[in-house]
Design an enzyme around this catalytic site. Structure first.
Site, mmCIF file in Angstrom:
data_model
loop_
_atom_site.group_PDB
_atom_site.id
_atom_site.type_symbol
_atom_site.label_atom_id
_atom_site.label_comp_id
_atom_site.label_asym_id
_atom_site.label_seq_id
_atom_site.Cartn_x
_atom_site.Cartn_y
_atom_site.Cartn_z
ATOM 1 N N LYS A 194 43.299 56.406 46.790
ATOM 2 C CA LYS A 194 44.422 55.550 46.408
ATOM 3 C C LYS A 194 44.675 54.557 47.536
ATOM 4 C CE LYS A 194 49.302 55.566 45.232
ATOM 5 N NZ LYS A 194 50.443 56.334 44.776
ATOM 6 N N LYS A 247 42.145 54.284 42.453
ATOM 7 C CA LYS A 247 43.311 53.482 42.057
ATOM 8 C C LYS A 247 43.580 52.412 43.101
ATOM 9 C CE LYS A 247 48.234 54.061 41.569
ATOM 10 N NZ LYS A 247 49.333 54.815 42.022
HETATM 11 C C1 PBG Z 1 53.769 57.129 43.289
HETATM 12 C C2 PBG Z 1 52.911 56.250 42.453
HETATM 13 C C3 PBG Z 1 52.771 54.856 42.504
HETATM 14 C C4 PBG Z 1 51.942 54.515 41.427
HETATM 15 C C5 PBG Z 1 51.575 55.707 40.795
HETATM 16 N N1 PBG Z 1 52.174 56.755 41.457
HETATM 17 C C6 PBG Z 1 53.382 53.834 43.377
HETATM 18 C C7 PBG Z 1 53.052 53.752 44.789
HETATM 19 O O1 PBG Z 1 52.212 54.468 45.317
HETATM 20 O O2 PBG Z 1 53.710 52.936 45.421
HETATM 21 C C8 PBG Z 1 51.555 53.132 41.033
HETATM 22 C C9 PBG Z 1 51.254 52.945 39.591
HETATM 23 C C10 PBG Z 1 51.196 51.541 39.135
HETATM 24 O O3 PBG Z 1 51.331 50.560 39.897
HETATM 25 O O4 PBG Z 1 50.999 51.373 37.918
HETATM 26 N N2 PBG Z 1 53.420 57.241 44.592
#
Ligand code: PBG
Length: 327
Positions: A194, A247
């Site tokens: 991520k 992601k």
């Molecule tokens: C929680 C999380 C996030 C997303 C999914 N889980 C936000 C982040 O990490 O700031 C992002 C999902 C999206 O942008 O569609 N940590």
């Protein structure tokens, strides 16, 4: 002209093109992210994400209807609590927003498969994904809270948990607590690679989870790195992850391809809020054909190697896939 090899031969009709297609997709591989909020009678469009809604638990029936009509039955649940504090206590409250939403969905639609996002950022008053120690997120103290959250989700009915916090050791910590409590068969989908991405902007507005200070670069990955993604995946596999995720999706197709080559676990890609919002905005401005861009973007992610796709377009894509518009 004497040409022995004519690649265009295989493109000569729709029937033939479909016959020789390399990437085939199915609505069974789609996961639809949804947002639950406190309150009653709420179905409020999220301004940063046109077509997506904040749902209160009492209107879950309408969400179920929407999903059933579209043929989508795997959901990724996000909760937006009223109460936020330093240790995200609303996240592991048995009466918390996610826990109640899950019980409602399970009662309304027992055939649905429910995955929960395990993270603290929507639940902390500072918006970071863990317990703060000064201005830093304390990795090991956070693991305890994440484990509690994951267990509480599973106890409320989650079929799978998806930790998205990027703390070190979280898969092992969550696996341990689930096993100790008799949930050894509940899979973990790890947000393994991520990235610290600007593409999460619309989500943070939707979830009220933007960090109050600083950013997430101390725990999410640097977009310049790909070997590091493989390291993260290897650690998560060792710790007991059942599925891996990359992601965002479109800007990280190379990462998806490399992770697919190296690891045998089912691979999930998350087409995030910014990817969705950009397509919506461009379509609203009359600049692109939204339907075709949606289909082509999804195909690209599958072609790169994703087996599963989390996307806000899941209901529309399911229809497009059934019509054969993605192959
Ligand atoms: C929680 C999380 C996030 C997303 C999914 N889980 C936000 C982040 O990490 O700031 C992002 C999902 C999206 O942008 O569609 N940590």
């Amino acid at each position: 002209m004497k040409l022995t090899k004519r690649p265009r031969r295989l493109r000569s009709s729709e029937s033939l093109r479909k016959l020789v297609r390399e990437t085939r997709v199915s609505p069974e591989s789609l996961i639809y992210p949804v947002f639950f909020v406190e309150g009653e009678g709420v179905k409020r469009e999220i301004p940063s994400m046109p077509g997506q809604y904040h749902w209160s638990v009492d209107r879950a029936g309408e969400l179920v209807e929407l999903c059933r009509c579209a043929g989508v039955s795997r959901l990724l649940l996000f909760g937006i609590p009223d109460h936020k504090d330093g240790c995200a206590s609303a996240a592991f409250d048995p009466e918390g927003i996610i826990q109640r939403a899950m019980r409602a969905l399970k009662a309304l639609a027992p055939e649905f498969y429910l995955i929960t996002d395990v993270c603290m950022c929507e639940y902390t008053d500072h918006g970071h994904c863990g317990i703060l120690h000064g201005r830093e997120v304390d990795n090991d103290a956070t693991l305890e809270v994440l484990s509690r959250i994951a267990l509480s989700h599973v106890e409320a009915g989650a079929d799978m948990v998806a930790p998205s916090d990027m703390m070190d050791g979280r898969i092992a910590a969550i696996r341990t607590i689930l096993d100790e409590n008799g949930h050894e068969n509940t899979p973990i989908l790890s947000y393994a690679a991520k990235y610290a991405s600007a593409f999460y902007g619309p989500f943070r507005e939707a979830a009220g989870s933007a960090p109050a200070f600083g950013d997430r670069r101390g725990y999410q990955m640097d977009p310049h790195n790909v070997r590091e993604a493989l390291k993260e995946c290897a650690l998560d596999v060792e710790e007991g992850a059942d599925l891996l995720m990359v992601k965002p999706a479109l800007a990280y197709l190379d990462v998806i391809a490399k992770v697919k080559q190296r690891f045998d676990l089912p691979l999930c890609a998350y087409a995030v809020s910014g990817e969705y919002a950009m397509a919506k905005a461009a379509a609203a401005a009359g600049l692109i054909d939204e339907y075709r861009v949606m289909c082509e973007s999804a195909v690209a992610v599958y072609r790169a190697g994703a087996d599963l796709l989390i996307t806000y377009y899941a209901p529309e894509l399911a229809g497009a896939m059934r019509r054969g518009d993605l192959g």
